[in-house]
Design an enzyme around this catalytic site. Structure first.
Site, mmCIF file in Angstrom:
data_model
loop_
_atom_site.group_PDB
_atom_site.id
_atom_site.type_symbol
_atom_site.label_atom_id
_atom_site.label_comp_id
_atom_site.label_asym_id
_atom_site.label_seq_id
_atom_site.Cartn_x
_atom_site.Cartn_y
_atom_site.Cartn_z
ATOM 1 N N LYS A 155 51.861 50.560 76.691
ATOM 2 C CA LYS A 155 52.342 50.218 74.793
ATOM 3 C C LYS A 155 54.125 50.529 74.288
ATOM 4 O O LYS A 155 54.117 49.769 73.810
ATOM 5 C CB LYS A 155 52.035 52.019 73.783
ATOM 6 C CG LYS A 155 50.377 51.355 73.974
ATOM 7 C CD LYS A 155 49.689 51.824 72.494
ATOM 8 C CE LYS A 155 48.272 52.048 72.317
ATOM 9 N NZ LYS A 155 47.889 52.664 71.128
ATOM 10 N N LYS A 167 42.500 45.461 80.124
ATOM 11 C CA LYS A 167 41.642 46.485 79.355
ATOM 12 C C LYS A 167 41.198 45.674 78.145
ATOM 13 O O LYS A 167 41.821 44.821 77.255
ATOM 14 C CB LYS A 167 41.990 47.244 79.134
ATOM 15 C CG LYS A 167 41.045 49.088 78.318
ATOM 16 C CD LYS A 167 41.861 49.607 77.638
ATOM 17 C CE LYS A 167 42.570 49.403 76.709
ATOM 18 N NZ LYS A 167 42.778 51.181 75.766
ATOM 19 N N LYS A 196 41.605 46.147 71.211
ATOM 20 C CA LYS A 196 41.146 45.572 69.896
ATOM 21 C C LYS A 196 42.677 45.015 69.109
ATOM 22 O O LYS A 196 42.545 44.187 68.305
ATOM 23 C CB LYS A 196 41.069 46.446 68.449
ATOM 24 C CG LYS A 196 41.881 47.922 68.544
ATOM 25 C CD LYS A 196 41.141 48.606 67.398
ATOM 26 C CE LYS A 196 40.035 49.350 68.454
ATOM 27 N NZ LYS A 196 39.956 50.932 68.097
HETATM 28 P P1 AMP Z 1 40.152 52.843 70.957
HETATM 29 O O1 AMP Z 1 40.381 51.541 70.826
HETATM 30 O O2 AMP Z 1 41.760 53.312 71.736
HETATM 31 O O3 AMP Z 1 40.603 54.173 69.836
HETATM 32 O O4 AMP Z 1 39.295 53.801 71.573
HETATM 33 C C1 AMP Z 1 38.233 53.963 70.902
HETATM 34 C C2 AMP Z 1 37.824 54.690 72.433
HETATM 35 O O5 AMP Z 1 37.188 53.946 73.111
HETATM 36 C C3 AMP Z 1 38.353 55.425 73.791
HETATM 37 O O6 AMP Z 1 37.476 56.493 73.916
HETATM 38 C C4 AMP Z 1 38.980 54.344 74.290
HETATM 39 O O7 AMP Z 1 38.887 55.421 75.752
HETATM 40 C C5 AMP Z 1 37.585 54.276 74.831
HETATM 41 N N1 AMP Z 1 37.842 52.676 74.667
HETATM 42 C C6 AMP Z 1 38.617 51.804 74.304
HETATM 43 N N2 AMP Z 1 38.710 50.730 74.971
HETATM 44 C C7 AMP Z 1 38.422 50.305 75.863
HETATM 45 C C8 AMP Z 1 37.466 49.541 77.257
HETATM 46 N N3 AMP Z 1 37.883 48.386 76.885
HETATM 47 N N4 AMP Z 1 36.051 50.314 77.508
HETATM 48 C C9 AMP Z 1 36.108 51.664 77.860
HETATM 49 N N5 AMP Z 1 35.858 52.219 76.613
HETATM 50 C C10 AMP Z 1 37.383 51.927 75.565
#
Ligand code: AMP
Ligand code: TRP
Length: 350
Positions: A127, A210, A213
């Site tokens: 990041k 990956k 969002k």
């Molecule tokens: P975040 O959106 O970074 O707050 O992620 C929230 C949860 O979603 C965490 O458990 C991440 O590991 C999971 N997550 C986010 N993006 C992915 C992705 N592309 N594939 C699988 N899990 C994801």
């Protein structure tokens, strides 16, 4: 389903199984969040374990957020959790900043975690990139706040996607060092729960990145708010190769885009990759993509419809989050109080 994750114990202490996980409301929820995290959250809730789910707004502001958008995104994420199957009467659902103990325990853990540990965090390196002098101090300290989120509830299991594994391991290191430094058996060694075929959903435009969002391209992801036409258009345009689907999963190893779509299909269908390939081997994406679109629309359109319905009543969402925060606080306060007592703080207010 039987639960393969053992309840961790430190020394003589046994901890009651409890699940905690969080998602940042720094944008809309994606298919990656759904398959990697949310689906697992619902499964844990339905196993009858105590489940606590948090919209981590304090984590979100480690990169600047427009205040009004942050509020909207927090409500929308709450609606997404509920639409995906989280029942706010069976699980605790709340936003992090309403339980101030997160920030307080986060500070204590800033004094437990070592700089060398933080410097190894790959998410920070990704990041911050070349901009490391100019990102917030909060972004650097973020994994220690995440440890506080988890350990404030003595959570034993944390369902997350693959990318969060290192942060849960850091949480264990922090718990172990605290227990060691203060000669207590107070914090559990939490287990990450990284299960299923879609623990790392990739971008639809680039199979090496990956799905996120925060990706500038909306075409790279499926949002939980996308309608049927948008879902169909994004999968139709998703990057693939000219090959046909193979018989065996190993043959997808060097075809990241193809592997990603097969994994997404398998996760949405609750099938194994082998089962999907048994059905589609020998066929190209001209045949596979329409089937994927039908499946994705069948599974996701009801979620987006329900999210829209819930978003019509923001006051009700705020009420649910407030109620969840009260219940979370009731668990958190005694654990924070005990922590402060262990580290030697005077606790004389009545
Ligand atoms: P975040 O959106 O970074 O707050 O992620 C929230 C949860 O979603 C965490 O458990 C991440 O590991 C999971 N997550 C986010 N993006 C992915 C992705 N592309 N594939 C699988 N899990 C994801
Ligand atoms: N760091 C997680 C992410 O970016 C979000 C998060 C914050 C979290 N606190 C947590 C996940 C506690 C699990 C448990 O995805």
């Amino acid at each position: 389903m039987t639960d393969a994750v053992q309840t961790p114990h430190v020394g003589q202490t046994r901890f009651t199984p409890r699940v905690f996980s969080g998602i940042q409301p720094s944008g809309g929820l994606t298919l990656g969040n759904y398959l990697g995290a949310l689906k697992r959250f619902v499964q844990k809730q339905d196993e009858g374990i105590e489940t606590i789910y948090c919209l981590v707004d304090l984590h979100a502001i480690t990169t600047w957020q427009d205040p009004e958008k942050l509020r909207q995104q927090t409500r929308e994420a709450a609606a997404g959790f509920i639409a995906a199957g989280i029942d706010p009467t069976r699980s605790i659902l709340f936003n992090q900043s309403q339980v101030s103990a997160h920030a307080e325990l986060g500070w204590v853990f800033n004094c437990v975690a070592r700089l060398g540990w933080m410097n190894r965090m790959t998410q920070f390196k990704d990041k911050a990139g070349k901009n490391a002098e100019n990102v917030s101090l909060g972004l650097y300290a973020y994994p220690s706040l995440m440890a506080a989120d988890i350990l404030l509830y003595h959570a034993t299991q944390v369902p997350v996607g693959e990318d969060q594994k290192q942060h849960v391991e850091l949480t264990r290191d922090i718990a172990a060092k605290f227990n060691h430094d203060y000669k207590v058996d107070f914090f559990p060694l939490t287990e990450p729960v990284i299960q299923g075929v879609a623990t790392r959903v990739m971008s639809l435009r680039d199979g090496s990145k990956k799905m996120s969002k925060s990706d500038p391209s909306d075409q790279s992801r499926i949002n939980l708010t996308d309608d049927a036409d948008t879902i169909a258009a994004k999968f139709r345009k998703a990057k693939t190769d000219a090959g046909v689907l193979p018989d065996l999963p190993e043959a997808l190893a060097d075809r990241p885009e193809a592997r990603n779509l097969v994994n997404i299909y398998a996760a949405l269908a609750d099938q194994s990759v082998e089962e999907v390939l048994a059905e589609y081997a020998g066929r190209g994406f001209g045949a596979f993509k329409p089937a994927l679109v039908d499946l994705a629309v069948a599974k996701l359109a009801p979620i987006s419809t329900e999210m829209k319905r819930l978003m019509d009543d923001p006051a009700e969402i705020d009420r649910i989050l407030g109620d969840g925060a009260n219940r979370a606080d009731a668990i958190a306060q005694p654990i924070l109080a005990k922590t402060l007592e262990i580290v030697g703080m005077i606790r004389s207010r009545r």
